[in-house]
Design a protein around this motif. Structure first.
Motif, short mmCIF file in Angstrom:
data_model
loop_
_atom_site.label_atom_id
_atom_site.label_comp_id
_atom_site.label_asym_id
_atom_site.label_seq_id
_atom_site.Cartn_x
_atom_site.Cartn_y
_atom_site.Cartn_z
N ALA A 56 0.72 -1.22 -0.04
CA ALA A 56 0.17 -0.09 -0.17
C ALA A 56 0.73 1.33 0.14
O ALA A 56 0.52 2.30 -0.48
N VAL A 57 1.98 1.21 0.36
CA VAL A 57 2.97 2.51 0.67
C VAL A 57 3.47 2.85 -0.78
O VAL A 57 3.81 4.05 -1.14
N PHE A 58 3.16 1.93 -1.84
CA PHE A 58 3.65 2.65 -3.01
C PHE A 58 2.28 3.18 -3.89
O PHE A 58 2.45 3.29 -5.08
N ASP A 59 1.12 3.23 -3.25
CA ASP A 59 -0.12 3.74 -3.89
C ASP A 59 -0.84 4.94 -3.03
O ASP A 59 -1.35 4.57 -2.05
N ASN A 60 -0.85 5.95 -3.48
CA ASN A 60 -1.22 7.11 -2.58
C ASN A 60 -2.71 7.05 -2.59
O ASN A 60 -3.20 7.33 -1.51
N ARG A 61 -3.33 6.21 -3.52
CA ARG A 61 -4.96 6.11 -3.42
C ARG A 61 -5.22 5.19 -2.38
O ARG A 61 -6.28 5.16 -1.72
N LYS A 62 -4.49 4.33 -1.76
CA LYS A 62 -4.42 3.21 -0.85
C LYS A 62 -4.40 4.11 0.70
O LYS A 62 -4.78 3.29 1.69
N GLN A 63 -3.82 5.01 0.66
CA GLN A 63 -3.72 5.97 2.05
C GLN A 63 -5.09 6.54 2.41
O GLN A 63 -5.40 7.01 1.85
N GLU A 64 -5.60 5.67 3.50
CA GLU A 64 -6.85 6.27 4.14
C GLU A 64 -6.46 8.04 4.52
O GLU A 64 -5.61 7.86 5.07
N PRO A 65 -7.54 8.66 4.19
CA PRO A 65 -7.48 10.11 4.65
C PRO A 65 -7.19 10.04 6.20
O PRO A 65 -7.82 9.39 6.87
N GLY A 66 -6.64 10.92 6.75
CA GLY A 66 -6.19 11.21 8.18
C GLY A 66 -5.07 9.97 8.93
O GLY A 66 -4.90 10.13 9.85
N THR A 67 -4.70 9.08 7.82
CA THR A 67 -3.66 8.17 8.52
C THR A 67 -2.28 8.43 8.13
O THR A 67 -1.38 7.65 8.52
N ALA A 68 -2.01 9.58 7.68
CA ALA A 68 -0.73 10.04 7.30
C ALA A 68 0.15 9.96 8.47
O ALA A 68 -0.13 10.15 9.33
N LEU A 69 1.58 9.67 8.24
CA LEU A 69 2.35 9.73 9.31
C LEU A 69 2.94 11.00 9.91
O LEU A 69 3.09 11.96 8.90
N ARG A 70 3.13 11.27 10.91
CA ARG A 70 3.62 12.55 11.38
C ARG A 70 5.05 12.32 11.98
O ARG A 70 5.42 11.41 12.81
N PHE A 71 6.15 12.91 11.18
CA PHE A 71 7.44 12.75 11.44
C PHE A 71 8.07 13.94 11.92
O PHE A 71 8.06 14.97 11.10
N VAL A 72 8.47 13.95 13.33
CA VAL A 72 9.06 15.26 13.98
C VAL A 72 10.36 14.65 14.32
O VAL A 72 10.92 13.75 14.51
N ARG A 73 11.49 15.58 13.86
CA ARG A 73 12.80 15.37 14.36
C ARG A 73 13.02 15.79 16.15
O ARG A 73 12.69 16.77 16.35
N PHE A 74 13.40 14.74 16.64
CA PHE A 74 13.37 14.82 18.04
C PHE A 74 14.96 15.08 18.51
O PHE A 74 15.66 14.68 17.79
#
Ligand SMILES: Nc1nc2c(ncn2[C@@H]2O[C@H](COP(=O)(O)OP(=O)(O)OP(=O)(O)O)[C@@H](O)[C@H]2O)c(=O)[nH]1
Ligand SMILES: [Mg+2]
Length: 483
Positions: free
Chosen positions: A431-449
């Motif tokens: 699924a990570v190769f297909d934008n369409r398969k990403q459900e809305p609101g499930t995007a990762l949040r990547f913060v540098r700690f």
């Protein structure tokens, strides 16, 4: 009496064999730490040394956990012409200032010597119980140069220009592409024009290096770090719009000659000196950054890795295969920075990494190397907790964002700790190769700690850097050599 003589002779023969096998020389493992820019190579090497010297928590590294490892120390490295890896400065940055080391600008090397007692009685009597671990660090940009080795100037030009026209890159390449449109590759050699094109091309390379959204940098890696080759013809060229080989005296021919010079003067020696001598390899991949960027970024990462790792393929004749895989008997593919996810998602991260490096992984297995895939954090910058959102309890991570990071529009100063739900990885790796398969609101949040604050013992000693599965990586990479 006869029997005892034989036994003595046998003992002597065995001892001789052991001396011959190891000589008076301590056995050495040369570990390749491979990864694109920002993958986490320098942090990994620093954390590995720090944990072995300071005695970190390493329950899965058996020689250490069972108490057989008696010490680890830095010793003079074997190659006199290579700068020493600046371990002390990197530790000071992470432990002292809680900042990450700077991006690497040049090659460096370090030798860590591990002292141990062998688990078997015979080996304990025969072997010196010392192992050298030699590691080389280098700028990740240089890795993509490997792909140039199997290309000629015409193919490289075509592909580099096509990449520069893709969505996320074309804004950085605009000035250079505009100039290319005006240039006639079949015109005569022109040093001034060559310099101008190389400068515009270099500006483009620098801009994508600085763009956090572009996953793979663009070769030639040495254009941004020229060292003493600065201004030489081998670093003064650029792709051109060409459709075939051009005759001598023409601009395209001049560029092609310089492209070949870059390969033979810069790329070949680096890989021959470094990669051809490796015994073991860890391939570090920042899959999370790509996942954060969406399907295109993942595809970008996959193709950049395929282009470099294919050079390690056996059964396909190229200049490097003969040198390399014959020796490398273990390869670890590691998804780095796993501390950005809750541990519930680590299995999924491993599955996604296995999918991204798929072909390279199969080839390594086919070539007889032992292969493992692992999600790890060389330095664990977060703890785990839960946050409640809309009445729902979500698994979260807690850490201190680096100064300048923003989360939901809020700017951080490097002093405030936050708990956040980083998002979930998809169940199905494809699924990570297909934008369409990403459900809305499930995007990762990547913060540098920021790197973690280290506790001190009652005696004032700082404990070693926390990590995730660094011990499993160590066990796989050198455990058998300390048996
Ligand atoms: N949270 C966390 N961040 C990490 C870890 N390892 C690396 N990072 C982050 O990734 C960045 C790059 O790590 P480096 O070790 O400098 O990467 P590199 O592969 O040496 O990069 P180049 O020198 O540019 O080739 C660091 O500045 C950190 O922000 C880790 O284990 N945990
Ligand atoms: Mg580095």
């Amino acid at each position: 009496m006869r029997l005892s003589t034989i036994t003595d002779e046998t003992r002597l023969a065995v001892a001789n064999l052991a001396t011959r096998a190891t000589g008076f020389v301590t056995p050495t493992v040369r570990l390749g730490v491979t990864g694109l820019a920002r993958a986490g190579k320098t942090v990994f090497i620093t954390a590995l040394i720090h944990n072995l010297i300071h005695g970190g928590r390493l329950p899965l590294f058996r020689a250490y956990a069972s108490g057989r490892m008696t010490g680890a120390m830095l010793e003079p490295q074997p190659d006199d012409a290579v700068p020493r890896f600046d371990y002390e400065r990197h530790v000071e940055a992470m432990v002292g200032d809680r900042l990450w080391p700077d991006s690497t600008r040049q090659i460096s090397e370090v030798r860590l010597t591990v002292e141990f007692e062998s688990a078997s009685y015979l080996a304990r009597r025969l072997r010196p119980g010392r192992l050298h671990l030699d590691i080389v660090d280098y700028p990740g940009e240089w890795l993509l140069d490997l792909a140039l080795m199997s290309q000629n100037y015409v193919d490289w030009s075509r592909e580099a220009i096509a990449r520069a026209r893709t969505r996320e890159r074309k804004k950085h390449a605009a000035a250079w592409l505009a100039k290319l449109d005006q240039v006639d590759a079949a015109a005569g050699e022109d040093e001034k024009l060559a310099r101008e094109l190389a400068a515009l091309f270099t500006d483009y390379l620098r801009a994508i290096r600085l763009d956090g959204e572009v996953i793979a940098t663009e070769p030639p890696g040495r254009f941004l770090m020229p060292g003493d080759l600065e201004g030489s013809p081998a670093l003064t060229f650029s792709p051109l719009v060409v459709d075939g080989e051009s005759p001598p005296g023409k601009l395209a021919r001049m560029m092609a000659r310089r492209f070949e010079a870059y390969k033979s003067v810069v790329v070949r020696p680096f890989f021959k000196d470094h990669f051809s001598r490796l015994d073991r390899q860890i391939v570090l991949v920042d899959a999370l950054q790509a996942l954060n960027g969406g399907a295109e970024a993942v595809a970008d990462l996959e193709s950049a890795l395929a282009a470099t790792l294919s050079a390690f393929r056996l059964g396909r004749a190229n200049w490097l295969t003969g040198l390399v895989l014959r020796r490398i008997d273990r390869i670890l593919f590691a998804a780095t920075k796993a501390d950005h996810l809750h541990h519930q998602d680590h299995d999924r991260l491993e599955a996604i990494l296995a999918r991204i490096v798929g072909r390279a992984l199969e080839h390594a297995k086919f070539a007889g190397a032992e292969v493992e895939v692992l999600a790890l954090a060389s330095v664990r910058a977060t703890r785990e907790g839960t946050v409640t959102h809309g009445g729902e309890k979500l698994p979260s991570i807690i850490g201190t964002p680096l100064p300048g990071e923003t989360v939901d529009g809020r700017l951080f100063d490097g002093k405030t700790e936050i708990a956040m739900f980083p998002g979930d990885l998809p169940d199905e790796p494809q699924a990570v190769f297909d934008n369409r398969k990403q459900e809305p609101g499930t995007a990762l949040r990547f913060v540098r700690f920021r790197p973690p604050k280290l506790e001190r013992t009652a005696e004032g000693l700082t404990l070693s850097l926390p990590h995730i599965r660094l011990d499993r990586a160590l066990e796989f990479l050198i455990g058998d050599r300390l048996a």
